[in-house]
Design a protein around this motif. Structure first.
Motif, PDB file in Angstrom:
ATOM      1  N   LEU A 124       0.823  -1.209   0.000  1.00 45.08           N
ATOM      2  CA  LEU A 124       0.000   0.000   0.000  1.00 45.08           C
ATOM      3  C   LEU A 124       0.861   1.265   0.000  1.00 45.08           C
ATOM      4  CD1 LEU A 124      -2.802   1.403   0.335  1.00 45.08           C
ATOM      5  CD2 LEU A 124      -2.438   1.190   2.806  1.00 45.08           C
ATOM      6  N   LEU A 125       1.820   1.329   0.914  1.00 47.48           N
ATOM      7  CA  LEU A 125       2.652   2.527   1.032  1.00 47.48           C
ATOM      8  C   LEU A 125       3.591   2.701  -0.159  1.00 47.48           C
ATOM      9  CD1 LEU A 125       3.471   2.456   4.847  1.00 47.48           C
ATOM     10  CD2 LEU A 125       1.668   3.719   3.656  1.00 47.48           C
ATOM     11  N   THR A 126       4.159   1.612  -0.642  1.00 46.62           N
ATOM     12  CA  THR A 126       5.045   1.703  -1.807  1.00 46.62           C
ATOM     13  C   THR A 126       4.273   2.184  -3.026  1.00 46.62           C
ATOM     14  OG1 THR A 126       6.482  -0.020  -0.923  1.00 46.62           O
ATOM     15  CG2 THR A 126       6.635   0.413  -3.298  1.00 46.62           C
ATOM     16  N   THR A 127       3.068   1.704  -3.199  1.00 49.04           N
ATOM     17  CA  THR A 127       2.228   2.168  -4.304  1.00 49.04           C
ATOM     18  C   THR A 127       2.007   3.673  -4.197  1.00 49.04           C
ATOM     19  OG1 THR A 127       1.136   0.018  -4.470  1.00 49.04           O
ATOM     20  CG2 THR A 127      -0.018   1.908  -5.442  1.00 49.04           C
ATOM     21  N   GLY A 128       1.687   4.150  -2.993  1.00 49.73           N
ATOM     22  CA  GLY A 128       1.484   5.582  -2.790  1.00 49.73           C
ATOM     23  C   GLY A 128       2.728   6.397  -3.092  1.00 49.73           C
ATOM     24  N   VAL A 129       3.872   5.926  -2.625  1.00 51.47           N
ATOM     25  CA  VAL A 129       5.132   6.640  -2.858  1.00 51.47           C
ATOM     26  C   VAL A 129       5.445   6.701  -4.352  1.00 51.47           C
ATOM     27  CG1 VAL A 129       7.643   6.518  -2.539  1.00 51.47           C
ATOM     28  CG2 VAL A 129       6.124   6.165  -0.586  1.00 51.47           C
ATOM     29  N   VAL A 130       5.331   5.579  -5.034  1.00 47.96           N
ATOM     30  CA  VAL A 130       5.662   5.535  -6.457  1.00 47.96           C
ATOM     31  C   VAL A 130       4.711   6.439  -7.245  1.00 47.96           C
ATOM     32  CG1 VAL A 130       5.704   4.044  -8.505  1.00 47.96           C
ATOM     33  CG2 VAL A 130       6.788   3.296  -6.384  1.00 47.96           C
ATOM     34  N   LEU A 131       3.429   6.410  -6.921  1.00 50.29           N
ATOM     35  CA  LEU A 131       2.474   7.254  -7.629  1.00 50.29           C
ATOM     36  C   LEU A 131       2.753   8.742  -7.410  1.00 50.29           C
ATOM     37  CD1 LEU A 131      -0.872   5.288  -7.126  1.00 50.29           C
ATOM     38  CD2 LEU A 131       0.486   5.537  -9.235  1.00 50.29           C
TER      39      LEU A 131
END
Length: 151
Positions: free
Chosen positions: A137-144
């Motif tokens: 969840l957090l990695t997706t947010g950071v990458v986006l």
């Protein structure tokens, strides 16, 4: 019992940790927020600068988290865990720089690599059962949030 529910405090703090990344994007796309922020607290808290500097800090912080997981192992698994835990901080130190586009690309690669390390530690039973749900969840947010810097 296998409980993979993310503790509310970990989820809330993790999501709050996405705010500086998101704020960087907001100030890139909404000029008024950039002007207001620059007037109140300065230019390093707007646009790509806030996300890139914060991302470098968080990638380094995650090295410490992985080091903590390595303390739960013994012998060769612990030794390799300690060694692997240094990679995100070293990546940030050596690879982030050279302008916003290359820095954002390096951070995206670093966070995706970190996700692989998260999985490794989790798969070895060193991270909590809910760890991968939170990290994806957090990695997706950071990458986006970092992707717009690369455009």
């Amino acid at each position: 019992m296998f409980d993979d529910r993310i503790p509310p405090s970990a989820l809330l703090l993790g999501l709050a940790g996405l705010l500086p990344f998101a704020w960087g994007v907001v100030t890139m796309w909404v000029p008024g927020t950039a002007e207001l922020t620059m007037g109140l607290i300065g230019p390093r808290f707007i646009g790509p600068y806030v996300g890139l500097s914060y991302g470098t800090v968080i990638l380094s912080f995650m090295s410490g988290v992985l080091w903590g997981f390595a303390t739960r192992a013994e012998g060769g698994v612990a030794a390799s865990g300690y060694a692997l835990s240094t990679l995100p901080a070293l990546w940030a130190f050596f690879m982030v720089g050279g302008g916003p586009v290359s820095a954002a690309m390096a951070l995206i690669a670093g966070f995706l690599g970190l996700l692989g390390l998260d999985w490794l530690f989790w798969n070895q039973g060193l991270a909590p059962a809910w760890w991968m749900k939170l990290r994806v969840l957090l990695t997706t947010g950071v990458v986006l949030c970092l992707l717009p810097v690369t455009l």
